[in-house]
Design a protein around this motif. Structure first.
Motif, PDB file in Angstrom:
ATOM      1  N   TYR A 358     -52.334  -3.951 -16.862  1.00  0.00           N
ATOM      2  CA  TYR A 358     -51.259  -4.587 -16.089  1.00  0.00           C
ATOM      3  C   TYR A 358     -51.819  -5.281 -14.846  1.00  0.00           C
ATOM      4  O   TYR A 358     -51.442  -6.408 -14.494  1.00  0.00           O
ATOM      5  N   THR A 361     -53.256  -8.758 -14.888  1.00  0.00           N
ATOM      6  CA  THR A 361     -52.336  -9.875 -15.141  1.00  0.00           C
ATOM      7  C   THR A 361     -51.554 -10.263 -13.899  1.00  0.00           C
ATOM      8  O   THR A 361     -50.658 -11.115 -13.965  1.00  0.00           O
ATOM      9  N   ILE A 362     -51.870  -9.607 -12.770  1.00  0.00           N
ATOM     10  CA  ILE A 362     -51.201  -9.978 -11.518  1.00  0.00           C
ATOM     11  C   ILE A 362     -51.677 -11.379 -11.120  1.00  0.00           C
ATOM     12  O   ILE A 362     -52.884 -11.634 -11.061  1.00  0.00           O
ATOM     13  N   THR A 375     -45.093 -12.600 -11.730  1.00  0.00           N
ATOM     14  CA  THR A 375     -45.903 -11.376 -11.588  1.00  0.00           C
ATOM     15  C   THR A 375     -45.062 -10.148 -11.236  1.00  0.00           C
ATOM     16  O   THR A 375     -45.495  -9.009 -11.460  1.00  0.00           O
ATOM     17  N   VAL A 378     -44.685  -7.315 -13.695  1.00  0.00           N
ATOM     18  CA  VAL A 378     -45.950  -6.569 -13.837  1.00  0.00           C
ATOM     19  C   VAL A 378     -46.091  -5.539 -12.710  1.00  0.00           C
ATOM     20  O   VAL A 378     -46.473  -4.388 -12.930  1.00  0.00           O
TER      21      VAL A 378
END
Length: 467
Positions: A358, A361-362, A375, A378
């Motif tokens: 996770y 993927t920021i 974002t 996430v």
């Protein structure tokens, strides 16, 4: 004569109040009764004549039918008493000096109602203690005195004799005494040697017994409080054979080993020192029992049959979640965890990997520490995972690619890591569980020569901090 009778009766009434026997305590005695004078002793020349006529009172004795002698004496120690007597009589039988030659007897004449007075002093020795008797009291005495036969015949005598007293009680006795009074006058018709016999009552007195318990003060260990003889005059109120002055519990029957105090539960601790006097217990617990042996007395133990620490009321510490870590030491008492993690659940490697998948993927706005709109889901997913492990701590790391200056990249990585941390805090994660750090371009995970590699290096990582 009438006055003498009155004096004797008064003395009898006063001394009858006393109940002690004459000895080193009762030093004084008074005796009174009747006396008999026998002048035959100086008339007989043979011993057998003396003995055969000794008790011939009807023929030879002069007896005044009234109280006719008084004796006062004082005990001087070791069985000896010294006394003074005064006596009166009337001589109506005087044994003449010459016996009948054939009859072996003596003539007795009446000298004309001759008055007799005598004052004598004597030292008497009692044999009662010597023979070990309490009531039979034989004695011997010697002394001297002065005797008057009427107004014209008088003289001194040297005396000696024997006596016996039968004690009815400790201080009252019936006394008999015979005294030979030797006269040094050659003419017996002037002043003869003679026998004087006495019979009367003797009373002993003088001992001080303040508390009236029958034990004289000098021998009484408690002279002002009545007590039995077996305890030397000291009381034993509770009857436990320990006198009150030595009894720590004088009104409760007890044991000698506890200075007279009772031990009802027989646990070896006196009731006065026993916190549980009716239940046998341990000395270390002041006489209270401890059934489970955990050092907490039953009366204070919330679990008296199961061992447990005092700080938990004598009950064992619970392990609510059953993870082997007691609640008192379990940082997650209601969630099953591991001993290594203080009772809290530990993140598995798979969970850590999921968390970092996770984090990678920021997305941030270019060159900034602000999040792109897409974002936020996430970030919320990351916060949810952290909440599943409320007692775990995490390090949030920021990284950049190699584009730009190193210093700028370092600052940017620190700010981005801090931005993630702040978001987590704002969404319910305790700040104490989070740390953040930036490493700039110093820790690449891919090449910085390609766009794809650079994208991989621009990342956020979330790492579990192990205690």
């Amino acid at each position: 004569m009438k006055h003498l009778n009155k004096i004797a009766v008064a003395a009898l009434m006063l001394l009858g109040l006393s109940t002690q026997a004459q000895d080193d305590n009762n030093k004084w005695a008074i005796s009174f009764g009747v006396n008999a004078v026998d002048t035959r002793v100086s008339a007989a020349s043979r011993l057998e004549d003396q003995l055969s006529q000794y008790f011939n009172a009807r023929k030879n004795w002069n007896i005044l039918p009234s109280i006719s002698y008084v004796n006062v004496s004082r005990y001087v120690g070791s069985g000896f008493t010294f006394g003074v007597s005064g006596s009166v009589n009337r001589i109506t039988r005087f044994v003449n000096e010459r016996p009948y030659l054939d009859a072996g007897d003596y003539t007795v004449s009446n000298p004309g109602d001759l008055s007799y007075y005598a004052v004598d002093g004597q030292l008497k020795y009692s044999l009662m203690n010597l023979i070990g008797s309490k009531w039979f009291d034989p004695s011997a005495h010697i002394g001297g005195g002065y005797t008057w036969f009427d107004d014209v015949k008088s003289g001194g005598t040297v005396n000696g004799g024997l006596g016996i007293t039968f004690w009815f009680v400790e201080n009252v006795g019936l006394s008999f005494q015979s005294t030979y009074k030797h006269s040094f006058e050659d003419d017996r018709n002037v002043f003869p040697s003679h026998m004087q016999h006495f019979a009367g009552l003797t009373f002993k007195f003088g001992g001080k017994d303040t508390d009236g318990d029958g034990i004289y003060d000098k021998d009484d260990a408690c002279p002002e409080v009545a007590g039995p003889k077996e305890f030397n005059g000291c009381p034993d109120t509770d009857g436990d054979k320990i006198i009150d002055k030595d009894d720590a519990c004088p009104e409760e029957a007890g044991l000698a080993e506890f200075n007279g105090c009772p031990d009802r539960d027989a646990d070896g601790i006196a009731d006065k020192d026993d916190a549980c006097p009716d239940e046998a217990g341990l000395k270390s617990l002041n006489g209270c029992p401890d059934t489970d042996g955990d050092g907490v007395t039953d009366k204070s133990d919330k679990c008296p049959t199961v061992k447990g620490p005092a700080e938990n009321g004598g009950c064992p510490w619970p392990d609510t979640d059953g993870d082997g870590v007691l609640d008192k030491d379990d940082k997650c008492p209601e969630v099953k965890g591991t001993v290594a993690n203080n009772g809290c659940p530990e993140m598995s490697e798979e969970q850590v990997k999921k968390l970092n998948d996770y984090a990678k993927t920021i997305l941030f706005n270019s060159g900034k520490a602000t999040f792109k709109k897409e974002t936020f889901p996430v970030l919320q997913a990351i916060a949810a995972i952290l909440k599943e492990f409320p007692h775990s701590r995490f390090m949030i790391e920021g990284h950049t690619d190699s584009d730009g200056k190193d210093a700028m990249n370092q600052t940017l990585s620190e700010n981005r890591a801090a931005a993630v941390k702040n978001y987590m805090i704002e969404n319910g994660i305790d700040a104490s569980r989070l740390n953040s750090a930036g490493y700039g371009e110093s820790r690449p995970i891919d090449t910085n020569k390609t766009a794809k590699g650079k994208a991989n290096n621009r990342r956020v990582e979330v790492k579990l901090i192990k205690e």
